[in-house]
Design an enzyme around this catalytic site. Structure first.
Site, PDB file in Angstrom:
ATOM      1  N   THR A  17       0.840  -1.210   0.000  1.00  0.00           N
ATOM      2  CA  THR A  17       0.000   0.000   0.000  1.00  0.00           C
ATOM      3  C   THR A  17       0.871   1.255   0.000  1.00  0.00           C
ATOM      4  OG1 THR A  17      -1.680  -1.182   1.267  1.00  0.00           O
ATOM      5  CG2 THR A  17      -1.840   1.206   1.248  1.00  0.00           C
ATOM      6  N   VAL A  18       1.796   1.352   0.960  1.00  0.00           N
ATOM      7  CA  VAL A  18       2.580   2.585   1.091  1.00  0.00           C
ATOM      8  C   VAL A  18       3.663   2.667   0.011  1.00  0.00           C
ATOM      9  CG1 VAL A  18       3.955   4.013   2.656  1.00  0.00           C
ATOM     10  CG2 VAL A  18       2.113   2.600   3.581  1.00  0.00           C
ATOM     11  N   GLU A 132       8.374  10.619   9.408  1.00  0.00           N
ATOM     12  CA  GLU A 132       7.140  11.414   9.539  1.00  0.00           C
ATOM     13  C   GLU A 132       5.883  10.551   9.379  1.00  0.00           C
ATOM     14  OE1 GLU A 132       6.845  15.086  10.173  1.00  0.00           O
ATOM     15  OE2 GLU A 132       5.018  14.022  10.699  1.00  0.00           O
ATOM     16  N   ILE A 139      -0.594  13.418   8.300  1.00  0.00           N
ATOM     17  CA  ILE A 139      -0.518  14.618   9.147  1.00  0.00           C
ATOM     18  C   ILE A 139       0.928  14.927   9.523  1.00  0.00           C
ATOM     19  CG2 ILE A 139      -1.208  15.653  11.354  1.00  0.00           C
ATOM     20  CD1 ILE A 139      -3.622  13.816  11.406  1.00  0.00           C
ATOM     21  N   GLY A 190      -6.955  -0.592   2.547  1.00  0.00           N
ATOM     22  CA  GLY A 190      -5.505  -0.467   2.797  1.00  0.00           C
ATOM     23  C   GLY A 190      -5.169   0.276   4.068  1.00  0.00           C
ATOM     24  N   GLU A 193      -3.388  -2.719   9.454  1.00  0.00           N
ATOM     25  CA  GLU A 193      -2.062  -3.325   9.452  1.00  0.00           C
ATOM     26  C   GLU A 193      -2.154  -4.744   8.893  1.00  0.00           C
ATOM     27  OE1 GLU A 193       0.860  -1.634  10.511  1.00  0.00           O
ATOM     28  OE2 GLU A 193      -0.638  -0.085  10.260  1.00  0.00           O
ATOM     29  N   ASP A 204      -1.301  -0.356  17.596  1.00  0.00           N
ATOM     30  CA  ASP A 204      -0.792   0.584  16.596  1.00  0.00           C
ATOM     31  C   ASP A 204      -0.823   2.020  17.149  1.00  0.00           C
ATOM     32  OD1 ASP A 204      -0.187   1.254  13.628  1.00  0.00           O
ATOM     33  OD2 ASP A 204      -1.921   2.493  14.112  1.00  0.00           O
ATOM     34  N   LYS A 208       2.356   4.733  18.159  1.00  0.00           N
ATOM     35  CA  LYS A 208       2.431   6.138  17.731  1.00  0.00           C
ATOM     36  C   LYS A 208       2.521   7.070  18.941  1.00  0.00           C
ATOM     37  CE  LYS A 208      -0.168   5.017  13.572  1.00  0.00           C
ATOM     38  NZ  LYS A 208      -1.525   4.813  13.038  1.00  0.00           N
ATOM     39  N   GLY A 305      -3.673   4.996   4.516  1.00  0.00           N
ATOM     40  CA  GLY A 305      -4.021   4.868   3.100  1.00  0.00           C
ATOM     41  C   GLY A 305      -2.842   5.174   2.200  1.00  0.00           C
TER      42      GLY A 305
HETATM   43  P1  NDP Z   1       1.924  -3.952   2.851  1.00  0.00           P
HETATM   44  O1  NDP Z   1       1.735  -5.254   3.549  1.00  0.00           O
HETATM   45  O2  NDP Z   1       0.853  -3.468   1.949  1.00  0.00           O
HETATM   46  O3  NDP Z   1       3.285  -3.983   2.024  1.00  0.00           O
HETATM   47  C1  NDP Z   1       4.479  -4.502   2.530  1.00  0.00           C
HETATM   48  C2  NDP Z   1       5.489  -4.584   1.393  1.00  0.00           C
HETATM   49  O4  NDP Z   1       6.750  -4.955   1.923  1.00  0.00           O
HETATM   50  C3  NDP Z   1       5.146  -5.628   0.321  1.00  0.00           C
HETATM   51  O5  NDP Z   1       5.480  -5.146  -0.939  1.00  0.00           O
HETATM   52  C4  NDP Z   1       6.022  -6.821   0.699  1.00  0.00           C
HETATM   53  O6  NDP Z   1       6.450  -7.593  -0.403  1.00  0.00           O
HETATM   54  C5  NDP Z   1       7.235  -6.116   1.256  1.00  0.00           C
HETATM   55  N1  NDP Z   1       7.920  -6.956   2.243  1.00  0.00           N
HETATM   56  C6  NDP Z   1       7.429  -7.392   3.419  1.00  0.00           C
HETATM   57  N2  NDP Z   1       8.364  -8.152   4.042  1.00  0.00           N
HETATM   58  C7  NDP Z   1       9.438  -8.181   3.242  1.00  0.00           C
HETATM   59  C8  NDP Z   1      10.694  -8.816   3.307  1.00  0.00           C
HETATM   60  N3  NDP Z   1      11.036  -9.572   4.351  1.00  0.00           N
HETATM   61  N4  NDP Z   1      11.569  -8.642   2.291  1.00  0.00           N
HETATM   62  C9  NDP Z   1      11.242  -7.882   1.230  1.00  0.00           C
HETATM   63  N5  NDP Z   1      10.045  -7.264   1.093  1.00  0.00           N
HETATM   64  C10 NDP Z   1       9.165  -7.406   2.089  1.00  0.00           C
HETATM   65  O7  NDP Z   1       2.198  -2.894   4.026  1.00  0.00           O
HETATM   66  P2  NDP Z   1       1.837  -1.334   4.024  1.00  0.00           P
HETATM   67  O8  NDP Z   1       2.324  -0.715   2.778  1.00  0.00           O
HETATM   68  O9  NDP Z   1       0.427  -1.133   4.431  1.00  0.00           O
HETATM   69  O10 NDP Z   1       2.700  -0.824   5.267  1.00  0.00           O
HETATM   70  C11 NDP Z   1       4.086  -0.659   5.162  1.00  0.00           C
HETATM   71  C12 NDP Z   1       4.613   0.074   6.391  1.00  0.00           C
HETATM   72  O11 NDP Z   1       4.005   1.362   6.479  1.00  0.00           O
HETATM   73  C13 NDP Z   1       4.309  -0.603   7.731  1.00  0.00           C
HETATM   74  O12 NDP Z   1       5.364  -0.358   8.623  1.00  0.00           O
HETATM   75  C14 NDP Z   1       3.048   0.111   8.194  1.00  0.00           C
HETATM   76  O13 NDP Z   1       2.885   0.065   9.595  1.00  0.00           O
HETATM   77  C15 NDP Z   1       3.370   1.529   7.738  1.00  0.00           C
HETATM   78  N6  NDP Z   1       2.212   2.384   7.543  1.00  0.00           N
HETATM   79  C16 NDP Z   1       1.152   1.964   6.810  1.00  0.00           C
HETATM   80  C17 NDP Z   1       0.086   2.785   6.577  1.00  0.00           C
HETATM   81  C18 NDP Z   1      -1.090   2.367   5.756  1.00  0.00           C
HETATM   82  O14 NDP Z   1      -2.027   3.151   5.630  1.00  0.00           O
HETATM   83  N7  NDP Z   1      -1.093   1.187   5.178  1.00  0.00           N
HETATM   84  C19 NDP Z   1       0.060   4.140   7.131  1.00  0.00           C
HETATM   85  C20 NDP Z   1       1.252   4.520   7.883  1.00  0.00           C
HETATM   86  C21 NDP Z   1       2.284   3.642   8.074  1.00  0.00           C
HETATM   87  P3  NDP Z   1       5.368  -8.468  -1.273  1.00  0.00           P
HETATM   88  O15 NDP Z   1       4.599  -7.444  -2.016  1.00  0.00           O
HETATM   89  O16 NDP Z   1       6.204  -9.322  -2.139  1.00  0.00           O
HETATM   90  O17 NDP Z   1       4.566  -9.218  -0.251  1.00  0.00           O
HETATM   91  N1  HSE Z   2      -3.201   0.776  10.393  1.00  0.00           N
HETATM   92  C1  HSE Z   2      -2.884   2.128  10.612  1.00  0.00           C
HETATM   93  C2  HSE Z   2      -4.167   2.910  10.853  1.00  0.00           C
HETATM   94  C3  HSE Z   2      -2.167   2.686   9.421  1.00  0.00           C
HETATM   95  O1  HSE Z   2      -5.250   2.365  10.627  1.00  0.00           O
HETATM   96  O2  HSE Z   2      -4.096   4.043  11.315  1.00  0.00           O
HETATM   97  C4  HSE Z   2      -1.616   4.051   9.651  1.00  0.00           C
HETATM   98  O3  HSE Z   2      -0.573   4.040  10.562  1.00  0.00           O
END
Ligand code: NDP
Ligand code: HSE
Length: 430
Positions: A17-18, A132, A139, A190, A193, A204, A208, A305
């Site tokens: 997602t991110v 951030e 935010i 999305g 977690e 979570d 924070k 998101g």
């Molecule tokens: P996702 O599960 O959507 O994506 C994780 C990504 O990391 C995937 O592409 C995955 O690969 C890759 N990955 C995971 N483990 C490994 C590994 N061991 N080696 C290589 N690649 C790896 O997570 P999000 O994008 O939702 O979240 C990412 C981070 O951002 C987290 O720390 C989350 O807490 C934080 N975050 C998320 C928010 C949100 O709204 N979703 C908001 C704020 C922070 P593959 O695609 O192959 O599985």
């Molecule tokens: N899972 C977290 C939330 C993502 O719902 O706020 C943003 O950190």
């Protein structure tokens, strides 16, 4: 001294997602990047767990499953960690910092536990570590706390800092949606977690609050210091009672720097509908900060998101790129120079909403009031309604009392034969 650099190479670890959002926002700003960052920003590698996953939105020629492709590439100066989890993220980040690469991360799970280690490694290697997006999504709150508000003695940071639970509570309140349905929708969007237990059990938000509290009070607070309670026990009946009392139920994070120590907690809270936080709905987050010079400030925006989170990550990437260009990396190291004591939950003071099913007979209400009073728990309001089959429901809100006293009163009440069920206990914002 300005460095003559035309292009800074970066790697992104994670394309979920991110990570996908970061890729998109960097494409969206491509034409303006030189003006904004002072240099072009070029993605050289994107690390994923498994390349065969469907990835419609990123250039597949950049993908790798091998971290060594990133660490061994000396041209990569910034690494963006958006994989999540503790390991291997921690090891990868430390290796990047030790190799002289700056790191941008959104990983609150990691920072809330190992923040000091990562910041120390960045400082030792004279590079940046920025995060951030780890708190409240889009935010801007880490930078304001670390920079703009440094003139203050900050005594409170409070807010709604989990988008998933705020989305669920909003849907339950406004649309009568069931908990499971609302969680499924938040996951689909999305927001949640990888393991949504982190969201719904308050972990979570707790992470924070630990990060924001550490920065605000200049004293290290880790995940273990935070008291956390989630929203899984909140029922539609509680939400209805809250409404009848002109309140809503929100999962609040509260960090206070008091004369007797720091308290950091996350729990469902009844808050009056006129309070600005009561109208923060859906995936939106809001953070209140109180400082001695500032008075009150509120920061509001999307807490989770794809694009909102990427907005914060890309801001960090551009900031690091500028620092590389201007030769001023490592200005933002660990800001914790105090060691303040942390209070236990028993030491805090709050108002409480309590709902219980009792035997419907003479003297029960007086007994309940008596037991609360004997434990120095005074009552602000109390009502009793018949609940059928010889039972009645008592709903009370206490004055501000010490948690320890309130718990002692509840323990005594639970031992009384006239109590049929202690249905609900929720703290009330005061
Ligand atoms: P996702 O599960 O959507 O994506 C994780 C990504 O990391 C995937 O592409 C995955 O690969 C890759 N990955 C995971 N483990 C490994 C590994 N061991 N080696 C290589 N690649 C790896 O997570 P999000 O994008 O939702 O979240 C990412 C981070 O951002 C987290 O720390 C989350 O807490 C934080 N975050 C998320 C928010 C949100 O709204 N979703 C908001 C704020 C922070 P593959 O695609 O192959 O599985
Ligand atoms: N899972 C977290 C939330 C993502 O719902 O706020 C943003 O950190």
């Amino acid at each position: 001294m300005k460095n003559e650099i035309n292009s800074i190479k970066i790697a992104i670890m994670g394309a979920g997602t991110v990570g996908g959002g970061v890729y998109k926002v960097l494409q969206m700003r491509k034409d303006d990047m030189v003006q904004r960052a002072g240099t072009d920003i070029e993605i050289k590698k994107i690390l994923v767990k498994s390349i065969p996953e469907t990835r419609k939105d990123v250039d597949s020629s950049l993908l790798t499953e091998n971290f060594e492709d990133i660490i061994s590439d000396d041209s990569i100066q910034i690494v963006v960690e958006v994989m999540g989890g503790i390991e291997p993220a921690r090891t990868f980040i430390l290796r990047c910092l030790n190799a002289g690469k700056s790191v941008v991360s959104a990983n609150k799970d990691l920072i809330a536990v190992h923040g000091r280690e990562l910041l120390d490694a960045a400082e030792a290697n004279h590079v940046d570590f920025m995060f951030e997006a780890s708190c409240a999504g889009a935010i801007p709150i880490i930078r304001p706390l670390k920079h703009c508000l440094l003139g203050n003695n900050i005594t409170e940071v409070m807010g709604i800092v989990n988008g998933t639970t705020n989305y669920i509570l909003t849907k339950m309140d406004q649309e009568g949606m069931e908990f499971d349905e609302a969680l499924a929708k938040a996951t689909e969007l999305g927001y949640a977690e990888a393991d949504p237990t982190s969201d719904v059990e308050g972990l979570d938000a707790g992470r924070k609050m630990a990060i924001m509290g550490s920065i605000a009070f200049h004293s290290r607070i880790t995940f273990d210091d935070v008291y956390m309670e989630g929203i899984t026990h909140i029922t539609s009946k509680d939400i209805k009672y809250a409404k009848d009392m002109d309140c809503v139920i929100k999962l609040l994070g509260i960090a206070r720097n008091t004369e007797t120590g720091v308290e950091v907690r996350v729990h469902p809270t009844l808050i009056h509908k006129t309070h600005p936080l009561a109208s923060v709905n859906d995936v939106f987050n809001a953070v209140f900060v109180h400082g001695d010079a500032l008075d009150d400030a509120m920061f509001y925006g999307r807490g989770a998101g794809e694009l909102p989170t990427a907005s914060a990550v890309v801001g960090d990437i551009i900031d690091v790129a500028r620092n590389i260009k201007d030769g001023c990396l490592a200005r933002n190291g660990c800001s914790c120079y105090k060691e303040l004591p942390i209070k236990t939950i028993d030491e805090i003071e709050s108002k409480y909403f309590v709902r219980m099913l009792v035997e419907d007979c003479a003297g029960v209400l007086a007994n309940v009031a008596g037991i609360l009073g004997n434990n120095e728990v005074s009552i602000e309001q109390i009502i009793q309604k018949p609940a059928g089959s010889g039972t009645a429901e008592i709903v009370a809100i206490t004055d501000v009392v010490r948690e320890k006293n309130f718990k002692a009163a509840i323990q005594t009440l639970n031992g009384m034969s006239f109590i049929k069920e202690m249905s609900s206990i929720i703290r009330v914002y005061a």
